[in-house]
Design an enzyme around this catalytic site. Structure first.
Site, PDB file in Angstrom:
ATOM      1  CB  ALA A  38      -6.568   3.066  18.652  1.00  0.00           C
ATOM      2  CB  THR A  42      -2.331   4.604   9.201  1.00  0.00           C
ATOM      3  OG1 THR A  42      -2.430   6.002   9.416  1.00  0.00           O
ATOM      4  CG2 THR A  42      -3.027   4.213   7.914  1.00  0.00           C
ATOM      5  CB  ALA A 145       5.989   9.610  14.393  1.00  0.00           C
ATOM      6  N   GLY A 182      -8.510   4.175  -8.647  1.00  0.00           N
ATOM      7  CA  GLY A 182      -7.097   4.006  -8.305  1.00  0.00           C
ATOM      8  C   GLY A 182      -6.727   2.531  -8.260  1.00  0.00           C
ATOM      9  N   GLY A 183      -5.858   2.122  -9.170  1.00  0.00           N
ATOM     10  CA  GLY A 183      -5.437   0.719  -9.232  1.00  0.00           C
ATOM     11  C   GLY A 183      -4.047   0.526  -8.655  1.00  0.00           C
ATOM     12  CB  ILE A 186      -5.439   0.980  -0.860  1.00  0.00           C
ATOM     13  CG1 ILE A 186      -4.284   1.376   0.061  1.00  0.00           C
ATOM     14  CG2 ILE A 186      -6.724   0.774  -0.053  1.00  0.00           C
ATOM     15  CD1 ILE A 186      -4.502   2.655   0.847  1.00  0.00           C
ATOM     16  CG  HIS A 439      11.907 -31.083  -2.515  1.00  0.00           C
ATOM     17  ND1 HIS A 439      11.473 -30.387  -3.629  1.00  0.00           N
ATOM     18  CD2 HIS A 439      11.353 -32.316  -2.599  1.00  0.00           C
ATOM     19  CE1 HIS A 439      10.707 -31.194  -4.364  1.00  0.00           C
ATOM     20  NE2 HIS A 439      10.609 -32.360  -3.755  1.00  0.00           N
TER      21      HIS A 439
HETATM   22  P1  FAD Z   1       0.666   6.393  10.925  1.00  0.00           P
HETATM   23  O1  FAD Z   1       0.522   4.940  11.025  1.00  0.00           O
HETATM   24  O2  FAD Z   1      -0.236   7.140  10.018  1.00  0.00           O
HETATM   25  O3  FAD Z   1       0.518   6.946  12.399  1.00  0.00           O
HETATM   26  C1  FAD Z   1       0.502   8.310  12.692  1.00  0.00           C
HETATM   27  C2  FAD Z   1      -0.231   8.479  14.004  1.00  0.00           C
HETATM   28  O4  FAD Z   1      -0.087   9.830  14.432  1.00  0.00           O
HETATM   29  C3  FAD Z   1      -1.740   8.233  13.894  1.00  0.00           C
HETATM   30  O5  FAD Z   1      -2.115   7.259  14.833  1.00  0.00           O
HETATM   31  C4  FAD Z   1      -2.372   9.589  14.197  1.00  0.00           C
HETATM   32  O6  FAD Z   1      -3.574   9.474  14.922  1.00  0.00           O
HETATM   33  C5  FAD Z   1      -1.279  10.241  15.037  1.00  0.00           C
HETATM   34  N1  FAD Z   1      -1.305  11.703  14.987  1.00  0.00           N
HETATM   35  C6  FAD Z   1      -1.209  12.464  13.870  1.00  0.00           C
HETATM   36  N2  FAD Z   1      -1.220  13.756  14.220  1.00  0.00           N
HETATM   37  C7  FAD Z   1      -1.321  13.804  15.576  1.00  0.00           C
HETATM   38  C8  FAD Z   1      -1.386  14.865  16.519  1.00  0.00           C
HETATM   39  N3  FAD Z   1      -1.347  16.149  16.141  1.00  0.00           N
HETATM   40  N4  FAD Z   1      -1.496  14.551  17.828  1.00  0.00           N
HETATM   41  C9  FAD Z   1      -1.555  13.251  18.235  1.00  0.00           C
HETATM   42  N5  FAD Z   1      -1.499  12.213  17.379  1.00  0.00           N
HETATM   43  C10 FAD Z   1      -1.376  12.494  16.072  1.00  0.00           C
HETATM   44  N6  FAD Z   1       2.086  -0.572   4.859  1.00  0.00           N
HETATM   45  C11 FAD Z   1       2.797  -1.728   4.834  1.00  0.00           C
HETATM   46  O7  FAD Z   1       4.006  -1.709   5.040  1.00  0.00           O
HETATM   47  N7  FAD Z   1       2.168  -2.932   4.590  1.00  0.00           N
HETATM   48  C12 FAD Z   1       0.839  -3.006   4.361  1.00  0.00           C
HETATM   49  O8  FAD Z   1       0.311  -4.099   4.147  1.00  0.00           O
HETATM   50  C13 FAD Z   1       0.075  -1.816   4.380  1.00  0.00           C
HETATM   51  N8  FAD Z   1      -1.247  -1.849   4.160  1.00  0.00           N
HETATM   52  C14 FAD Z   1      -1.967  -0.691   4.230  1.00  0.00           C
HETATM   53  C15 FAD Z   1      -3.322  -0.754   3.987  1.00  0.00           C
HETATM   54  C16 FAD Z   1      -4.092   0.387   4.037  1.00  0.00           C
HETATM   55  C17 FAD Z   1      -5.581   0.305   3.789  1.00  0.00           C
HETATM   56  C18 FAD Z   1      -3.467   1.630   4.349  1.00  0.00           C
HETATM   57  C19 FAD Z   1      -4.278   2.881   4.446  1.00  0.00           C
HETATM   58  C20 FAD Z   1      -2.108   1.711   4.572  1.00  0.00           C
HETATM   59  C21 FAD Z   1      -1.335   0.545   4.507  1.00  0.00           C
HETATM   60  N9  FAD Z   1       0.037   0.565   4.700  1.00  0.00           N
HETATM   61  C22 FAD Z   1       0.757  -0.593   4.645  1.00  0.00           C
HETATM   62  C23 FAD Z   1       0.771   1.819   4.971  1.00  0.00           C
HETATM   63  C24 FAD Z   1       1.056   1.946   6.484  1.00  0.00           C
HETATM   64  O9  FAD Z   1      -0.164   1.939   7.181  1.00  0.00           O
HETATM   65  C25 FAD Z   1       1.812   3.233   6.756  1.00  0.00           C
HETATM   66  O10 FAD Z   1       2.982   3.271   5.977  1.00  0.00           O
HETATM   67  C26 FAD Z   1       2.207   3.320   8.220  1.00  0.00           C
HETATM   68  O11 FAD Z   1       1.080   3.279   9.058  1.00  0.00           O
HETATM   69  C27 FAD Z   1       2.965   4.625   8.482  1.00  0.00           C
HETATM   70  O12 FAD Z   1       3.311   4.691   9.830  1.00  0.00           O
HETATM   71  P2  FAD Z   1       3.542   6.106  10.535  1.00  0.00           P
HETATM   72  O13 FAD Z   1       3.954   5.780  11.943  1.00  0.00           O
HETATM   73  O14 FAD Z   1       4.422   6.953   9.738  1.00  0.00           O
HETATM   74  O15 FAD Z   1       2.136   6.837  10.522  1.00  0.00           O
HETATM   75  P1  NAD Z   2      -0.989   4.081  -4.646  1.00  0.00           P
HETATM   76  O1  NAD Z   2      -0.030   5.180  -4.842  1.00  0.00           O
HETATM   77  O2  NAD Z   2      -0.483   2.721  -4.363  1.00  0.00           O
HETATM   78  O3  NAD Z   2      -1.930   3.951  -5.927  1.00  0.00           O
HETATM   79  C1  NAD Z   2      -2.697   5.008  -6.381  1.00  0.00           C
HETATM   80  C2  NAD Z   2      -3.182   4.662  -7.784  1.00  0.00           C
HETATM   81  O4  NAD Z   2      -4.185   5.592  -8.125  1.00  0.00           O
HETATM   82  C3  NAD Z   2      -2.100   4.736  -8.844  1.00  0.00           C
HETATM   83  O5  NAD Z   2      -2.167   3.590  -9.662  1.00  0.00           O
HETATM   84  C4  NAD Z   2      -2.453   6.007  -9.629  1.00  0.00           C
HETATM   85  O6  NAD Z   2      -2.060   5.940 -10.987  1.00  0.00           O
HETATM   86  C5  NAD Z   2      -3.949   6.048  -9.464  1.00  0.00           C
HETATM   87  N1  NAD Z   2      -4.561   7.377  -9.552  1.00  0.00           N
HETATM   88  C6  NAD Z   2      -4.086   8.558  -9.088  1.00  0.00           C
HETATM   89  N2  NAD Z   2      -4.982   9.546  -9.299  1.00  0.00           N
HETATM   90  C7  NAD Z   2      -6.042   8.977  -9.912  1.00  0.00           C
HETATM   91  C8  NAD Z   2      -7.296   9.459 -10.376  1.00  0.00           C
HETATM   92  N3  NAD Z   2      -7.627  10.748 -10.232  1.00  0.00           N
HETATM   93  N4  NAD Z   2      -8.148   8.590 -10.949  1.00  0.00           N
HETATM   94  C9  NAD Z   2      -7.821   7.263 -11.078  1.00  0.00           C
HETATM   95  N5  NAD Z   2      -6.646   6.750 -10.652  1.00  0.00           N
HETATM   96  C10 NAD Z   2      -5.781   7.593 -10.069  1.00  0.00           C
HETATM   97  O7  NAD Z   2      -1.978   4.606  -3.484  1.00  0.00           O
HETATM   98  P2  NAD Z   2      -2.956   3.835  -2.508  1.00  0.00           P
HETATM   99  O8  NAD Z   2      -3.420   2.560  -3.103  1.00  0.00           O
HETATM  100  O9  NAD Z   2      -3.955   4.852  -2.066  1.00  0.00           O
HETATM  101  O10 NAD Z   2      -2.011   3.491  -1.286  1.00  0.00           O
HETATM  102  C11 NAD Z   2      -1.347   4.556  -0.595  1.00  0.00           C
HETATM  103  C12 NAD Z   2      -0.067   4.066  -0.006  1.00  0.00           C
HETATM  104  O11 NAD Z   2      -0.323   3.220   1.108  1.00  0.00           O
HETATM  105  C13 NAD Z   2       0.758   3.203  -0.952  1.00  0.00           C
HETATM  106  O12 NAD Z   2       1.541   3.967  -1.817  1.00  0.00           O
HETATM  107  C14 NAD Z   2       1.598   2.427   0.006  1.00  0.00           C
HETATM  108  O13 NAD Z   2       2.710   3.211   0.361  1.00  0.00           O
HETATM  109  C15 NAD Z   2       0.691   2.240   1.198  1.00  0.00           C
HETATM  110  N6  NAD Z   2       0.090   0.875   1.180  1.00  0.00           N
HETATM  111  C16 NAD Z   2       0.908  -0.204   1.220  1.00  0.00           C
HETATM  112  C17 NAD Z   2       0.362  -1.476   1.194  1.00  0.00           C
HETATM  113  C18 NAD Z   2       1.288  -2.650   1.255  1.00  0.00           C
HETATM  114  O14 NAD Z   2       2.441  -2.470   1.605  1.00  0.00           O
HETATM  115  N7  NAD Z   2       0.818  -3.855   0.940  1.00  0.00           N
HETATM  116  C19 NAD Z   2      -0.999  -1.655   1.102  1.00  0.00           C
HETATM  117  C20 NAD Z   2      -1.808  -0.542   1.043  1.00  0.00           C
HETATM  118  C21 NAD Z   2      -1.244   0.728   1.091  1.00  0.00           C
END
Ligand code: FAD
Ligand code: NAD
Length: 460
Positions: A38, A42, A145, A182-183, A186, A439
């Site tokens: 979609a 991500t 991307a 993983g703390g 996410i 305020h």
């Molecule tokens: P993506 O969003 O990963 O998009 C890449 C796209 O490429 C995908 O849709 C995939 O299907 C497509 N694609 C890949 N390969 C191909 C191919 N060969 N052909 C066609 N399509 C393809 N970031 C924040 O800033 N704030 C947050 O609150 C936040 N929360 C998150 C929570 C979770 C649970 C997760 C997992 C991530 C979160 N992130 C957050 C991180 C954020 O989602 C990513 O940094 C962001 O989506 C990256 O954007 P991107 O465009 O690089 O890649």
């Molecule tokens: P993260 O890098 O934020 O945290 C991973 C954690 O797992 C670390 O604390 C690390 O020490 C721990 N870890 C690594 N290996 C381990 C193991 N074998 N056993 C136990 N702990 C272990 O990664 P994430 O939470 O998976 O998120 C991935 C990325 O997605 C983030 O780095 C961030 O860039 C993006 N993200 C952003 C947001 C936001 O902006 N609010 C929210 C979610 C995700």
């Protein structure tokens, strides 16, 4: 085989790719976007948006449930009931509304969207497996991307009870017990949400701290609230395997057993930098990430890369900013990456926001002044009954240049814009001190932290 050509081909429709394509379309560039899932990537479909929807639902439920046990300021509830499937339907509705919105914006910008998985033939051509057969696309300029995907632990392969973040956001039943490996971002965001919904959560963190990228002062209020929510946090702990509802965790030389109906593995994400024929392009790498220069150009002429596939921090707003910049470069504008501020927000409870340098990073560059202002001395925070946390400002010793701004507290995510603006505009402490903050708002704590750094806090 169908064959088309275009000026700009963007592979991946996440925040990086779709923003790049929209901006390119606005600039009159003949653009094709290829996305296999979609639109929104991500972030929109299995990341930022659905996780924040779940966090919101969990907070609403928790607050009402709490008010039955511990009435606050005379407000008592009769209890709360939660229906996971209704919550998931609501969350899915938001995701599909936003994803369709991205489709509409791309159409408005006259971007051609091709649905299917693309594979590079070379740096100018891609073959897309579409439902109607193979589509061959030839482009003058290419933007990779392709984003990132969750890291899997060999001892805990995804599937069944072992969940990735994607699976955790689409559960059909709430687990009674959940171990989160993983703390980081996410694990804490989702772990807290599940705990608020009534799941017994244990966090298993390999390092000595949660959110290891940030300092202990900043993350302490989060740790305190994890404990208040009854979440057990195991530090210096390694998950070894899972069988019969028991997660084996190695800690301090022994094996602990953590009973858990489900295990959520959130140990980071890895770039999609070797699949889809990208490895065969033989681009220069930075570890697992595609190497880019200040214009997001890879080592191959005419091939750009943006977003998670290019490195840390893997954040949606970084991907978007890169996408916009690359579209403008392709349109002939003189642009390069010159941002001073990259806000990072963790949507835990309390939230954490950081822009610019942390205290030790700033200190490594010379003498600094650091001042913080606690929400406990802020009227709005007290009247919201959410007075934990603080705003912290770090400047050079003379207070001329602000180097970093952080906050931890309820709702501080919304400060990210003001903090980033201050850094981007090169604000001094005097500039913040001279800015009237309304305020009563929590933002007054930023004003007061700056006053405090100047030695003249008014409310402390
Ligand atoms: P993506 O969003 O990963 O998009 C890449 C796209 O490429 C995908 O849709 C995939 O299907 C497509 N694609 C890949 N390969 C191909 C191919 N060969 N052909 C066609 N399509 C393809 N970031 C924040 O800033 N704030 C947050 O609150 C936040 N929360 C998150 C929570 C979770 C649970 C997760 C997992 C991530 C979160 N992130 C957050 C991180 C954020 O989602 C990513 O940094 C962001 O989506 C990256 O954007 P991107 O465009 O690089 O890649
Ligand atoms: P993260 O890098 O934020 O945290 C991973 C954690 O797992 C670390 O604390 C690390 O020490 C721990 N870890 C690594 N290996 C381990 C193991 N074998 N056993 C136990 N702990 C272990 O990664 P994430 O939470 O998976 O998120 C991935 C990325 O997605 C983030 O780095 C961030 O860039 C993006 N993200 C952003 C947001 C936001 O902006 N609010 C929210 C979610 C995700």
């Amino acid at each position: 085989m169908n064959e088309i050509s275009c000026k700009l081909l963007v592979v991946g429709g996440g925040p990086g790719g779709y923003v790049c394509a929209i901006r390119a379309g606005q600039l009159g560039i003949d653009t094709v976007l290829v996305e296999e899932e979609a639109l929104g990537g991500t972030c929109l479909t299995v990341g930022c948006i659905p996780s924040k929807a779940l966090i919101h639902v969990a907070e609403e439920f928790h607050r009402i449930a709490q008010a039955a046990r511990n009435p606050v300021a005379g407000v008592r509830s009769l209890g709360a009931r939660f229906d996971l499937s209704e919550a998931m339907t609501w969350k899915d509705g938001i995701v599909s509304q936003l994803s369709s919105g991205v489709g509409a914006l791309l159409r408005k910008a006259k971007v051609r969207v091709i649905k299917g998985r693309g594979t590079f033939r070379d740096g100018k051509t891609l073959v897309v497996a579409t439902p109607d057969g193979e589509q061959f696309i030839r482009a003058e300029t290419v933007v990779i991307a392709t984003g990132s995907e969750p890291v899997e632990l060999p001892s805990l392969p995804f599937g069944g009870p072992v969940l990735s973040s994607t699976a955790a956001l689409s559960l059909d039943a709430l687990p009674a017990t959940l171990a989160v490996v993983g703390g980081g971002y996410i694990g804490l965001e989702l772990g807290m949400a599940f705990a608020k919904l009534g799941t017994t959560v244990t966090i298993v963190e390999a390092g000595p701290r949660i959110l290891p990228a940030w300092d202990e002062d900043l993350t302490m209020p989060v740790l305190q609230n994890l404990r208040r929510l009854g979440i057990a946090v195991m530090f210096n702990a390694k998950a070894e395997g899972y069988a019969d509802g028991i997660l084996s965790v190695a800690q301090a030389g022994s094996i602990e057993e953590v009973a858990s109906e489900r295990v959520l593995v959130t140990v980071g994400r890895r770039p999609r930098s070797r699949m889809a024929g990208i490895a065969d392009l033989d681009l220069a790498m930075d570890g697992n990430f595609l190497h880019i220069d200040a214009r997001c150009h890879t080592s191959m002429s005419g091939v750009f890369a943006i977003g998670d596939v290019t490195g840390e921090p893997m954040l949606a707003h970084r991907a978007m900013a890169q996408g916009e910049m690359v579209a403008e470069i392709v349109a002939g504008h003189r642009r390069h990456w010159d941002h001073r501020a990259m806000p990072a927000v963790c949507f835990t409870d309390p939230e954490v926001v950081s822009v610019g340098l942390l205290p030790d990073q700033a200190a490594a560059r010379g003498a600094t002044t650091t001042a913080s202002f606690p929400f406990a001395a802020n009227g709005k925070s007290l009247s919201d009954h959410r007075a934990e946390g603080f705003v912290r400002v770090i400047s050079d010793a003379e207070g001329r240049e602000i180097l970093g701004i952080q906050a931890v507290g309820s709702g501080v995510a919304e400060f990210a814009g003001e903090f980033a603006l201050a850094l981007e505009m090169g604000a001094t402490l005097q500039d913040i001190a001279a800015t009237i903050h309304a305020h009563p708002t929590r933002g007054e704590a930023f004003h007061e932290a700056s006053l405090r750094a100047l030695g003249r806090a008014l409310h402390l």
